[in-house]
Design an enzyme around this catalytic site. Sequence first.
Site, PDB file in Angstrom:
ATOM      1  N   VAL A 169       0.848  -1.201   0.000  1.00 31.87           N
ATOM      2  CA  VAL A 169       0.000   0.000   0.000  1.00 31.87           C
ATOM      3  C   VAL A 169       0.880   1.246   0.000  1.00 31.87           C
ATOM      4  O   VAL A 169       1.735   1.410   0.870  1.00 31.87           O
ATOM      5  CB  VAL A 169      -0.913   0.052   1.246  1.00 31.87           C
ATOM      6  CG1 VAL A 169      -1.852   1.241   1.165  1.00 31.87           C
ATOM      7  CG2 VAL A 169      -1.697  -1.228   1.404  1.00 31.87           C
ATOM      8  N   ILE A 229       5.617   4.762   1.513  1.00 33.32           N
ATOM      9  CA  ILE A 229       5.042   5.367   2.730  1.00 33.32           C
ATOM     10  C   ILE A 229       4.821   4.261   3.775  1.00 33.32           C
ATOM     11  O   ILE A 229       4.160   3.271   3.480  1.00 33.32           O
ATOM     12  CB  ILE A 229       3.685   6.057   2.428  1.00 33.32           C
ATOM     13  CG1 ILE A 229       3.861   7.160   1.387  1.00 33.32           C
ATOM     14  CG2 ILE A 229       3.070   6.604   3.713  1.00 33.32           C
ATOM     15  CD1 ILE A 229       2.545   7.839   0.991  1.00 33.32           C
ATOM     16  N   GLU A 289       0.274   1.794 -17.410  1.00 32.03           N
ATOM     17  CA  GLU A 289       0.436   0.558 -18.178  1.00 32.03           C
ATOM     18  C   GLU A 289      -0.178   0.743 -19.569  1.00 32.03           C
ATOM     19  O   GLU A 289      -1.003   1.638 -19.781  1.00 32.03           O
ATOM     20  CB  GLU A 289      -0.335  -0.577 -17.468  1.00 32.03           C
ATOM     21  CG  GLU A 289       0.068  -0.812 -16.036  1.00 32.03           C
ATOM     22  CD  GLU A 289       1.406  -1.515 -15.900  1.00 32.03           C
ATOM     23  OE1 GLU A 289       1.769  -2.269 -16.825  1.00 32.03           O
ATOM     24  OE2 GLU A 289       2.097  -1.287 -14.901  1.00 32.03           O
ATOM     25  N   ASP A 325      -7.003  -0.641  -8.708  1.00 31.36           N
ATOM     26  CA  ASP A 325      -5.752  -0.700  -7.942  1.00 31.36           C
ATOM     27  C   ASP A 325      -5.929   0.017  -6.600  1.00 31.36           C
ATOM     28  O   ASP A 325      -5.532  -0.489  -5.542  1.00 31.36           O
ATOM     29  CB  ASP A 325      -4.636  -0.049  -8.770  1.00 31.36           C
ATOM     30  CG  ASP A 325      -3.334   0.049  -8.013  1.00 31.36           C
ATOM     31  OD1 ASP A 325      -2.707  -0.985  -7.790  1.00 31.36           O
ATOM     32  OD2 ASP A 325      -2.949   1.178  -7.631  1.00 31.36           O
ATOM     33  N   LYS A 372      -5.766  -1.513  -2.454  1.00 34.56           N
ATOM     34  CA  LYS A 372      -5.007  -0.898  -1.357  1.00 34.56           C
ATOM     35  C   LYS A 372      -5.950  -0.458  -0.245  1.00 34.56           C
ATOM     36  O   LYS A 372      -5.652  -0.604   0.944  1.00 34.56           O
ATOM     37  CB  LYS A 372      -4.185   0.277  -1.888  1.00 34.56           C
ATOM     38  CG  LYS A 372      -3.118  -0.178  -2.885  1.00 34.56           C
ATOM     39  CD  LYS A 372      -2.580   0.983  -3.679  1.00 34.56           C
ATOM     40  CE  LYS A 372      -1.558   0.559  -4.707  1.00 34.56           C
ATOM     41  NZ  LYS A 372      -1.226   1.622  -5.643  1.00 34.56           N
TER      42      LYS A 372
END
Length: 433
Positions: A130, A134, A188, A199, A203
């Site tokens: 994730v 960070i 992509e 996506d 997360k």
Amino acid sequence: MSHSLRVGIAGLGVVGASLVALLARRRHALGDHEARVAAVSARSRRDRGIDLTGAAFFDDPVALAAQGEIDVFVELIGGADGPAYHSVKAALTRGLPVVTANKAMIARHGLELAAIAEASGVALSFEASVAGGIPIVKTLRESLAGNAVRRIFGILNGTCNYILSRMETDGLSFEACLAEAQRLGYAEADPTFDIGGFDTAHKLAILTSLAFGAKIDAEAIHIEGIETISQADLAAADELGYRIKLLGVAERTERGIEQRVHPTMVAKSSAIAQVMGVLNAVTIDGDAVGELTLIGPGAGGAATASAVAADIADIARGAVPPPFGRPLAQLEAAARIPMQRHEGGYYVRLAVADRPGAMGAIATRMGNRKISLEAIMQKGRPGKGGAADQPPVVPVVLITHATSESAIKETLDAALLDGFILQKPQVIRIERE
Ligand SMILES: NC(=O)c1ccc[n+]([C@@H]2O[C@H](COP(=O)([O-])OP(=O)(O)OC[C@H]3O[C@@H](n4cnc5c(N)ncnc54)[C@H](OP(=O)(O)O)[C@@H]3O)[C@@H](O)[C@H]2O)c1
């Protein structure tokens, strides 16, 4: 006395190759232990410009996980299923700790894999899954353990944030910015997964579980992408004091946990609105600490390898934290909240027929559902209607006070049937600070 931790790495791509280079540089920095790459796996044995001296090569990552002479298995292949899933399962079953950057796999199989890790008494760590570099997993699991989290939201996909930032600052179209992101390698060839919000949802599912001590439930997430955001929306947002960001938001309400991914209006003055380009950010609202925002690189080989190395260092020190912050038996099965029950402010952009009574009819429909308006703005002059026989169109932007998703939807459905709204309305939710 230091000893060596034998690391097995499956996947030597962007992240895997960066991790090998990082471990070579920081070999002695992971606590008392010297991390040594003892075995690797990839599809091809080509030279990747990294030193793999002394590392056994496995063509099959499952064989590496099941038989490699290693102390920790690092999965950097990717994909929810297939070799990533099977190799992680084999390693955990064998009693090896696992580190992975694979959000798709954790979002889909996290509970099952955590159960195997728990039974084997080993770590299953996914800091890198994730927001890349960070340290959000550790922050939630350890640093904020004293807080009840009320809400967590973040910019979790650098590609989307890059596109929205470029559209805003340079006045370019969505299509032009997407093409540029692809040229620069941020997006992509098939960008659906990023721009469609999927996506971000993977997360968010992981963050929700960690933040609320709930069983991971990716299926419960309402998902919308950024494909429909236009210059008209960005210009209106700017005028009204907002920026548009693709956010993943999870919030505890009286009815359960709400999880949603969609383009969101955030106040220009908020910390998250300052985050431009490919950066990621996560804001956590804890009952003791208040609001906390972490900002940093959400992707890239070195930044992601940094997070993987932190997990390896914890394992080297003997830490076996519960993967989702608490033992599986203590994870809550939170009620799913359908999006129709979401409550908040809304931005609505309408193409209204330039006919007497049109705005009055729309206002009546809103009044019927007790929707009150904070702002109303007519954007530009009347333009051409959609078809030759249609009246001119007046672009109108409305900002509502807090109301429910179902009230907005029913109002707009009714107004469309009345014939005064000539195109599909654009609706963007507002996230208050
Ligand atoms: N890239 C980032 O910035 C980033 C950020 C955060 C998280 N992640 C996550 O990190 C993971 C890896 O991403 P990446 O960008 O490094 O991917 P990548 O560049 O595509 O690398 C994938 C690696 O897996 C190997 N591989 C694929 N199938 C295999 C198989 N059947 N057997 C053995 N090896 C196989 C590939 O081998 P070959 O090289 O021989 O083809 C390649 O080395 C993913 O889960 C991704 O979501 C990536």
